[in-house]
Design a protein around this motif. Structure first.
Motif, short mmCIF file in Angstrom:
data_model
loop_
_atom_site.label_atom_id
_atom_site.label_comp_id
_atom_site.label_asym_id
_atom_site.label_seq_id
_atom_site.Cartn_x
_atom_site.Cartn_y
_atom_site.Cartn_z
N MET A 76 2.44 -23.72 -7.19
CA MET A 76 1.07 -24.07 -6.82
C MET A 76 0.74 -25.50 -7.23
O MET A 76 0.14 -26.26 -6.46
CB MET A 76 0.08 -23.08 -7.45
CG MET A 76 0.03 -21.75 -6.72
SD MET A 76 -0.77 -20.42 -7.65
CE MET A 76 -2.43 -21.06 -7.81
N ALA A 91 -0.22 -28.49 -4.74
CA ALA A 91 -1.52 -29.13 -4.92
C ALA A 91 -1.36 -30.63 -5.16
O ALA A 91 -2.26 -31.42 -4.88
CB ALA A 91 -2.28 -28.48 -6.07
N THR A 150 -4.89 -32.33 -5.70
CA THR A 150 -6.05 -31.58 -6.18
C THR A 150 -5.65 -30.81 -7.43
O THR A 150 -4.47 -30.70 -7.76
CB THR A 150 -6.54 -30.58 -5.11
OG1 THR A 150 -5.44 -29.74 -4.75
CG2 THR A 150 -7.08 -31.30 -3.88
N LEU A 192 -6.05 -27.21 -9.95
CA LEU A 192 -6.20 -25.76 -9.83
C LEU A 192 -7.49 -25.28 -10.52
O LEU A 192 -8.07 -24.27 -10.13
CB LEU A 192 -4.99 -25.03 -10.43
CG LEU A 192 -3.64 -25.33 -9.77
CD1 LEU A 192 -2.54 -24.50 -10.43
CD2 LEU A 192 -3.67 -25.05 -8.27
N GLY A 245 -11.00 -24.31 -11.52
CA GLY A 245 -12.19 -24.03 -10.71
C GLY A 245 -11.90 -23.45 -9.35
O GLY A 245 -12.81 -23.01 -8.65
N LYS A 246 -10.64 -23.42 -8.93
CA LYS A 246 -10.29 -22.85 -7.63
C LYS A 246 -10.19 -21.32 -7.74
O LYS A 246 -9.98 -20.78 -8.82
CB LYS A 246 -8.95 -23.41 -7.13
CG LYS A 246 -8.93 -24.92 -6.97
CD LYS A 246 -9.87 -25.41 -5.90
CE LYS A 246 -9.69 -26.90 -5.63
NZ LYS A 246 -9.88 -27.76 -6.79
N LYS A 247 -10.31 -20.67 -6.58
CA LYS A 247 -10.26 -19.21 -6.55
C LYS A 247 -8.85 -18.74 -6.18
O LYS A 247 -8.29 -19.19 -5.19
CB LYS A 247 -11.26 -18.68 -5.52
CG LYS A 247 -12.72 -18.93 -5.90
CD LYS A 247 -13.64 -18.30 -4.87
CE LYS A 247 -15.09 -18.27 -5.32
NZ LYS A 247 -15.70 -19.63 -5.42
N LEU A 248 -8.35 -17.83 -6.98
CA LEU A 248 -7.01 -17.27 -6.72
C LEU A 248 -7.14 -15.78 -6.45
O LEU A 248 -7.71 -15.04 -7.27
CB LEU A 248 -6.10 -17.49 -7.95
CG LEU A 248 -4.78 -16.71 -7.96
CD1 LEU A 248 -3.85 -17.18 -6.84
CD2 LEU A 248 -4.08 -16.85 -9.31
N GLY A 249 -6.60 -15.32 -5.32
CA GLY A 249 -6.59 -13.90 -5.00
C GLY A 249 -5.20 -13.33 -5.25
O GLY A 249 -4.21 -13.85 -4.73
N ILE A 250 -5.12 -12.29 -6.05
CA ILE A 250 -3.83 -11.68 -6.36
C ILE A 250 -3.69 -10.41 -5.53
O ILE A 250 -4.45 -9.45 -5.73
CB ILE A 250 -3.72 -11.40 -7.88
CG1 ILE A 250 -3.81 -12.75 -8.63
CG2 ILE A 250 -2.43 -10.66 -8.21
CD1 ILE A 250 -3.68 -12.62 -10.11
N PHE A 266 -9.20 -13.19 -8.75
CA PHE A 266 -9.59 -11.97 -8.04
C PHE A 266 -8.33 -11.15 -7.78
O PHE A 266 -7.23 -11.69 -7.77
CB PHE A 266 -10.23 -12.33 -6.69
CG PHE A 266 -11.45 -13.19 -6.81
CD1 PHE A 266 -12.72 -12.64 -6.81
CD2 PHE A 266 -11.33 -14.57 -6.96
CE1 PHE A 266 -13.85 -13.43 -6.94
CE2 PHE A 266 -12.44 -15.38 -7.10
CZ PHE A 266 -13.71 -14.81 -7.09
#
Ligand SMILES: NC(=O)c1ccc[n+]([C@@H]2O[C@H](COP(=O)([O-])OP(=O)(O)OC[C@H]3O[C@@H](n4cnc5c(N)ncnc54)[C@H](O)[C@@H]3O)[C@@H](O)[C@H]2O)c1
Lengths: 122, 183
Positions: free
Chosen positions: B115, B119, B129, B131, B133-138, B160
């Motif tokens: 990642m 990024a 960019t 990581l 503050g970014k949203k990660l969906g597992i 998440f």
């Protein structure tokens, strides 16, 4: 989850419910600029849908430890938006190797001495 | 003395070998290593008196089991076990195990590493960019997913998860938000 996340990381097993379940219909829900990460299994990806996603969405990125069969096409056309490890290497660490050996030894002793079958698979 | 055979075409790391030896010695077992063997016939000869077998990607077929009449247990050090004929083992009353979860931190570290690499534009020198503050969906909160969540939190990501087979409370206890719908 696919709609709101900047990154989605796959950790599903490959079974009859999950094989090819990561398809265009699902991926197209991804947030703009979204990145999909796959260290799970190659089979869970619908590779035609993946290619369609790269073609239709120039903000989509895909990084994987298990390269798709259409790896060459994707790497040639979308090199800055993809990354594939040269070979599956997620579990290839000294620590993972040692941990597994130790766990195997302890499980044998627990089974022979206490009939502990916790990790039986058959 | 119970006889344990560690049969590995691709041997364990040296550190693993010495720790395996110590564990069995302390418990009074006779543990032998059979490494880098060349053929299944060689393996057949080596398993003759083994009561327990540790393997890696080594193929344990019905034929190998028949050559090991005392065999009670085969443990595949690793997650996948399609190199063992499970039906043949069951028919011979041999227990087969794997060692789930032992490589999950390794996989999770690779996830975050890849990642960062993406990024930062494959480290090509151009600005990227972060990581944080970014949203990660597992997608599936098993052994690997849980480790990814733990590390991602260290990066300051909002985490998440979607996994219909894991109790919501278990996921929320890790301060991870649960989705009931994968989309
Ligand atoms: N890259 C590598 O080298 C490497 C190494 C180890 C594991 N893996 C792969 O990573 C994946 C995860 O491994 P793990 O050790 O975490 O497995 P695990 O069995 O601990 O976890 C799998 C999780 O998937 C969930 N799940 C199953 N079906 C689902 C579905 N349809 N939707 C959502 N969730 C579902 C289960 O509830 C479970 O929590 C597997 O596919 C495995 O093959 C890859």
């Amino acid at each position: 989850m696919y709609r709101i996340c900047d990154y989605v990381s796959l950790h599903i097993p490959a079974n009859k419910h999950t094989i090819k379940s990561i398809n265009f219909a699902l991926l197209s829900k991804m947030k703009e600029g979204g990145t999909l990460i796959n260290t799970a299994r190659k089979e869970v990806i619908d590779e035609d849908g993946l290619l369609k996603m790269f073609n239709n969405r120039n903000d989509f990125r895909y990084i994987a430890d298990i390269a798709p069969d259409n790896r060459e096409i994707i790497e040639n056309e979308f090199s800055s938006r993809c990354f594939f490890t040269p070979k599956k290497m997620g579990a290839q660490t000294a620590e993972a190797n040692i941990n597994a050996g130790i766990a195997a030894s302890k499980q044998i002793i627990a089974f022979l001495e206490k009939d502990d079958k916790t990790f039986q698979v058959n | 003395m119970t006889k344990v055979l560690v049969a590995t075409v691709k041997p364990f790391a040296e550190a693993a070998v010495s720790q395996i030896k110590t564990i069995f010695e302390k418990s009074g077992y006779d543990c032998r290593f059979f490494e880098k063997y060349e053929t299944q016939d060689d393996l057949k000869k080596a398993v003759v008196d083994a009561e327990a077998l540790i393997i890696r990607s080594d193929k344990i077929t019905a034929e190998i089991m028949d050559a090991a009449p005392k065999l009670k247990i085969v443990v595949r050090a690793g997650a996948g076990f399609d190199n063992v004929d499970l039906a043949a083992a069951t028919a011979r009353n041999i227990v087969v195990m794997n060692t789930p979860g032992q490589n999950s931190n390794a996989v999770a570290e690779l996830v975050l590493g890849m990642m960062v690499f993406q990024a930062r534009n494959h480290f090509d020198g151009k600005p990227g960019t972060e990581l944080k503050g970014k949203k990660l969906g597992i997608h599936a909160y098993g052994h690997v997913g849980q480790n990814v969540a733990r590390i991602a939190k260290g990066f300051g990501m909002e985490v998440f998860a979607f996994d219909p087979f894991v109790d919501k409370k278990v996921i929320e206890a890790d301060d991870v938000s649960v989705f009931d719908n994968v989309e």
